[in-house]
Design a protein around this motif. Structure first.
Motif, PDB file in Angstrom:
ATOM      1  N   GLN A 154       1.016 -11.645  -3.481  1.00 52.38           N
ATOM      2  CA  GLN A 154       2.121 -11.240  -4.102  1.00 52.38           C
ATOM      3  C   GLN A 154       2.871 -11.453  -5.684  1.00 52.38           C
ATOM      4  OE1 GLN A 154       3.946  -9.138  -1.631  1.00 52.38           O
ATOM      5  NE2 GLN A 154       2.548  -7.284  -0.600  1.00 52.38           N
ATOM      6  N   GLY A 155       2.756 -12.337  -5.297  1.00 51.57           N
ATOM      7  CA  GLY A 155       3.528 -13.224  -7.123  1.00 51.57           C
ATOM      8  C   GLY A 155       4.851 -13.710  -6.437  1.00 51.57           C
ATOM      9  N   VAL A 156       5.936 -14.097  -7.922  1.00 51.29           N
ATOM     10  CA  VAL A 156       7.132 -14.699  -6.882  1.00 51.29           C
ATOM     11  C   VAL A 156       7.984 -13.513  -7.108  1.00 51.29           C
ATOM     12  CG1 VAL A 156       8.992 -15.607  -8.669  1.00 51.29           C
ATOM     13  CG2 VAL A 156       6.555 -16.131  -8.846  1.00 51.29           C
ATOM     14  N   MET A 157       8.980 -13.535  -5.294  1.00 49.08           N
ATOM     15  CA  MET A 157       9.742 -12.458  -5.420  1.00 49.08           C
ATOM     16  C   MET A 157      11.303 -13.143  -5.794  1.00 49.08           C
ATOM     17  SD  MET A 157      10.723 -11.684  -1.617  1.00 49.08           S
ATOM     18  CE  MET A 157      11.328 -12.462  -1.128  1.00 49.08           C
ATOM     19  N   ILE A 158      12.230 -12.490  -6.755  1.00 53.67           N
ATOM     20  CA  ILE A 158      13.540 -12.476  -6.436  1.00 53.67           C
ATOM     21  C   ILE A 158      14.320 -11.752  -6.025  1.00 53.67           C
ATOM     22  CG2 ILE A 158      15.580 -12.603  -8.801  1.00 53.67           C
ATOM     23  CD1 ILE A 158      13.146 -12.630 -10.512  1.00 53.67           C
ATOM     24  N   GLY A 159      15.852 -12.616  -5.274  1.00 51.04           N
ATOM     25  CA  GLY A 159      16.473 -11.952  -4.373  1.00 51.04           C
ATOM     26  C   GLY A 159      15.308 -11.671  -2.794  1.00 51.04           C
ATOM     27  N   ASP A 160      16.188 -10.365  -2.401  1.00 53.78           N
ATOM     28  CA  ASP A 160      15.279  -9.698  -1.022  1.00 53.78           C
ATOM     29  C   ASP A 160      13.995  -8.880  -1.594  1.00 53.78           C
ATOM     30  OD1 ASP A 160      16.861 -11.615   0.412  1.00 53.78           O
ATOM     31  OD2 ASP A 160      18.237 -10.273   0.743  1.00 53.78           O
ATOM     32  N   GLY A 161      13.424  -9.486  -2.471  1.00 59.73           N
ATOM     33  CA  GLY A 161      12.418  -7.695  -3.008  1.00 59.73           C
ATOM     34  C   GLY A 161      12.615  -7.090  -3.428  1.00 59.73           C
TER      35      GLY A 161
END
Length: 185
Positions: A154-161
């Motif tokens: 789905q991509g690159v996640m920052i934090g908890d979404g």
């Protein structure tokens, strides 16, 4: 009705084997389970993490074991880790510095936001800046390092979404891509 939304795949980026961005409605707040599709196929985006069988490597830790693992994972799952890193750094720097114009430059519109809503363009984003980039979201962005981002189809996640980055093809052959922020929630 929910089952229909879960089962209907988003075809936004299927032509270039780039994963579709998570929708704000279905984007998880914890690492989403990977689909069972091989990395060279586009996943059925928008699936709830509990609606798919996790792949054998779905339980990847948020923190990689060694420096460079994130870049290797991005290269193998999404392509061009350098482009993802450049957008991550530019977005984080702009948010941390309060540079709203620079933040907008790193976003692909329409932008997915919380509760399934979308922001159509830069003007609407600027008018809702404080509502979208809440103190909690800004804190998650500030605390994240590129070497500890979570990566999946789905991509690159920052934090908890709170924030998702993803690429899009700029031509039919997908020889040129552009990475941008696609979700802030």
């Amino acid at each position: 009705m929910r089952l229909i939304r879960i089962l209907v795949p988003t075809l936004l980026l299927a032509a270039c084997s780039q994963p579709a961005p998570p929708s704000a409605e279905t984007a998880p707040t914890s690492p989403p389970a990977a689909t069972t599709a091989p990395p060279d196929e586009a996943p059925a985006a928008g699936l709830s993490p509990d609606a798919v069988e996790p792949a054998a490597d779905a339980a990847k830790p948020a923190k990689p074991a060694a420096d460079g693992d994130v870049r290797q994972r991005i290269d193998s799952v999404l392509g061009d880790a350098a482009q993802y890193e450049a957008v991550f750094i530019a977005f984080q720097t702009a948010v941390n510095g309060g540079d709203r114009a620079a933040v907008v430059e790193e976003i692909r519109f329409p932008l997915n936001i919380a509760n399934g809503a979308k922001i159509a363009g830069p003007g609407e984003f600027q008018r809702n800046y404080e509502r979208i980039l809440t103190p909690a979201v800004r804190k998650a962005i500030a605390a994240q390092t590129f070497d500890t981002v979570m990566v999946n189809q789905q991509g690159v996640m920052i934090g908890d979404g709170q924030v998702w980055l993803n690429g899009a093809c700029l031509d039919k052959a997908c020889t040129r891509t552009e990475v941008k922020v696609v979700t802030i929630q």
